[in-house]
Design a protein around this motif. Structure first.
Motif, short mmCIF file in Angstrom:
data_model
loop_
_atom_site.label_atom_id
_atom_site.label_comp_id
_atom_site.label_asym_id
_atom_site.label_seq_id
_atom_site.Cartn_x
_atom_site.Cartn_y
_atom_site.Cartn_z
N THR B 143 -2.88 2.96 13.12
CA THR B 143 -2.37 3.38 14.43
C THR B 143 -1.89 4.82 14.41
OG1 THR B 143 -0.18 2.56 13.85
CG2 THR B 143 -1.62 1.05 15.04
N THR B 147 0.96 5.35 9.91
CA THR B 147 1.42 4.05 10.39
C THR B 147 0.22 3.14 10.61
OG1 THR B 147 1.35 4.73 12.70
CG2 THR B 147 3.46 4.95 11.57
N MET B 149 -0.76 -1.27 11.65
CA MET B 149 -0.28 -2.46 12.33
C MET B 149 -0.86 -3.67 11.64
SD MET B 149 -0.79 -3.22 16.35
CE MET B 149 0.10 -4.48 17.22
N VAL B 151 -1.50 -7.68 12.10
CA VAL B 151 -1.54 -8.74 13.10
C VAL B 151 -1.80 -10.04 12.37
CG1 VAL B 151 -2.67 -9.62 15.17
CG2 VAL B 151 -2.50 -7.15 14.79
N SER B 161 2.55 -9.43 15.68
CA SER B 161 2.17 -8.16 15.06
C SER B 161 3.40 -7.36 14.70
CB SER B 161 1.29 -7.37 16.01
OG SER B 161 2.00 -7.08 17.19
N LYS B 162 3.20 -6.40 13.81
CA LYS B 162 4.29 -5.52 13.40
C LYS B 162 3.70 -4.21 12.90
CE LYS B 162 8.20 -5.38 10.21
NZ LYS B 162 9.31 -4.90 11.02
N LEU B 163 4.35 -3.12 13.25
CA LEU B 163 3.95 -1.81 12.75
C LEU B 163 4.62 -1.57 11.41
CD1 LEU B 163 4.29 0.38 15.96
CD2 LEU B 163 2.19 -0.41 14.85
N ARG B 165 5.05 1.64 8.16
CA ARG B 165 4.75 3.00 7.72
C ARG B 165 4.12 2.96 6.33
NH1 ARG B 165 7.04 6.59 10.93
NH2 ARG B 165 6.93 8.30 9.45
#
Lengths: 342, 342
Positions: B143, B147, B149, B151, B161-163, B165
């Motif tokens: 993304t 970064t 993501m 899912v 989902s979560k982002l 780093r």
DNA sequence: AGTTAGCACTCGGCACACGAGAGTGCTAAC
DNA sequence: GTTAGCACTCTCGTGTGCCGAGTGCTAACT
């Protein structure tokens, strides 16, 4: 209006005394608690002047004086010394914020909670507005036999997703093609242009693929819509009922007001930068008539972005609260600065 | 305890009169508003008996009678006729719910809002628990430069989902490889096994890829953790301050109680199926001492899943509210049934 | 001209009393 | 078991009187 030194001292003592106790301050108590060395009669004369000029009022004849909204305003503008959080508090805040700095939303939620915990009032933060954001990239994933997920990454680094249902069986081939086509058609398009008519012209250009795209397009439009809206993070709403001087009527008003995100966002974005304190009628909203709103805009890369705000009662420690709002806004800005990454 | 027919009629009239007006009901008004054709003195005798047996109480000597908690309980168990929403209301509810049925979360948020709007009280719904859910599929998307993501799709059709780093530059090649490796390692693993030690053994098996996986693994672990928690949707909290008979103390208690999601979830899941009404002390929680909790478990594919609940004051139209809770729980279950799709 | 002491005055809050009204419990008769 | 009659109790609203805090005003002082 310019006030003499002694009158300033008296006004300050009354505002701070009233904030501390909630009771109107009399001439005698005032002298006890400040170092001013004149007689009570002199103080009374000055208090009479300050009352005439609208800075103080008397709840009734035999009561002391309490500050009016004008008096508090003068105090904030001319007499108050901003109190930054203690070193220990700052350390704690920084550590907490850093640990939540994975996404802007998380950071801002955390900031609201910290501010509410620190002050005991109700805190609200907003995500940065997405002015001028464009579509950077689109992902389409299959998540079920008839469901898929659209992920939209903007040029500002924002990531939003939405599930949608499909009236066909979702396969890896289809999502791959969909993703390719959608990226080709929509990359670089500003979020603000993702309107229904525009999507229809886009859809028209898809030819035989048209069968597979409608739900994805609707989902993307929804995401774009949602991404343009300012997100609010509210913390400590339950504290409204524990605030001093807040009666049921005021609490109802404040809670009702906060139900409307648009309303809150509009109010928070109505000042352009730095720290602002609005008291009572200055909020220009009947439901906030007995409330204080302290807000600060935070900056990302030197540009004014979102807002950090505190809703409290009229009677609060303005110096401490404004200090906290300012500090947290700065900290949030710094962390978001580091997060920019496209 | 078994009551005679007339006493039942009298108790019912008192409960319903008290619910409607909030005032204790006297023998005379009771006769006016019901068709009972005996003298006030007879009613008074029965009322005296009902008071002795704990169904009624007198706020003071010269007041009428109001139902005790025991009286209300008897009314609910034996005298009340459940009132389903009107045909028009049902149509409206169904139409609204269908339009939000894209994800379970959305549907349940919508259901809470509908229930709160319909009753005027505070509604809470929960997502279905994810007992025994396993990892079905994992997606990893880039993304930003640093970064990505994650899912996670579960075998129960849940998508989260979560982002995260990354300390390397994210490229399409890396995400593709990561996704492949993670799916291979984790597909079929129960969410409940996604613990730290397990992840470490998984990580150890990655060899040279180890450099790229830690953040993704942490993110997946967080998602799994979060997916196992029951999500609560609360609507109409601001209405707590508008409920009849709710003083500031009760409102504080209720709001504070709802701050703890675990506490609320535990209470809602403490009955196994169907409709339940808890009044006052039956909630077994000091903060809900003056509240009513009506809750219903909804079913998915015939199995008890989440919960639909209503928090209100002690004095409410139990027949109508319980009817609404029951109806909406059924409707939610039906729509979730249709949504199952893996 | 500004400051001070002295003093009468005002007003909210509290306690108390009192009457009206609602609703009861009890008793004796049906 | 039911009813009429009646005395009783208690709340609530109103009115009265007193206390004390704090003032505004006036006249004297620096």
């Amino acid at each position: 209006m310019e006030l003499g030194e002694r009158k300033k001292k008296i006004l300050r003592a009354i505002v701070e005394g009233y904030i501390a106790t909630g009771e109107p301050v009399g001439s005698k108590t005032l002298l006890q608690e400040t170092g001013i060395s004149v007689s009570p009669a002199t103080v009374r004369n000055d208090m009479a002047d300050l009352t005439r000029d609208g800075f103080l009022y008397q709840p009734h004849t035999s009561a002391g004086r309490a500050p009016t909204q004008t008096g508090i305003r003068y105090y904030i503008d001319n007499l108050m010394e901003l109190k930054a959080p203690s070193q220990r508090a700052c350390d704690y805040i920084n550590q907490k914020l850093s640990s939540c700095a994975d996404t802007p939303e998380n950071l801002l939620r955390c900031a609201a909670e910290l501010l509410s915990d620190y002050t005991g009032f109700c805190a609200v933060t907003t995500t940065p507005p997405s002015d001028g954001a464009r579509i950077h990239r689109i992902h389409i994933l299959g998540t079920g036999r008839h469901t898929a997920m659209a992920v939209l990454v903007t040029t500002t680094g924002m990531v939003r997703s939405k599930l949608f249902r499909c009236n066909f069986v979702v396969t890896a081939e289809i999502t791959e093609v969909l993703q390719k086509v959608l990226n080709k058609a929509l990359s670089g398009v500003p979020l603000s242009e993702m309107s229904k008519p525009f999507m229809q012209t886009v859809a028209a250009s898809f030819g035989e693929l048209l069968l597979f795209t409608p739900q994805a397009l609707v989902a993307l439009m929804d995401i774009a819509q949602q991404a343009q809206e300012i997100q609010l993070c509210t913390a400590g709403q339950q504290r409204i009922l524990f605030m001093p001087d807040v009666d049921v009527h005021t609490a109802r008003g404040l809670l009702s007001f906060q139900q409307s995100s648009e309303q809150v966002a509009k109010l928070l974005f109505s000042h352009k930068n730095g720290l602002r304190t609005l008291i009572g009628t200055e909020c220009r909203h009947p439901e906030l008539l007995r409330c204080t709103l302290i807000s600060a805009r935070y900056e990302i890369q030197g540009v004014t972005a979102g807002s950090v705000a505190l809703f409290g009662p009229m009677r609060m420690d303005y110096a401490q609260c404004a200090g906290a709002v300012g500090y947290i806004a700065k900290a949030v800005g710094n962390l978001l600065d580091e997060m920019v990454d496209i």
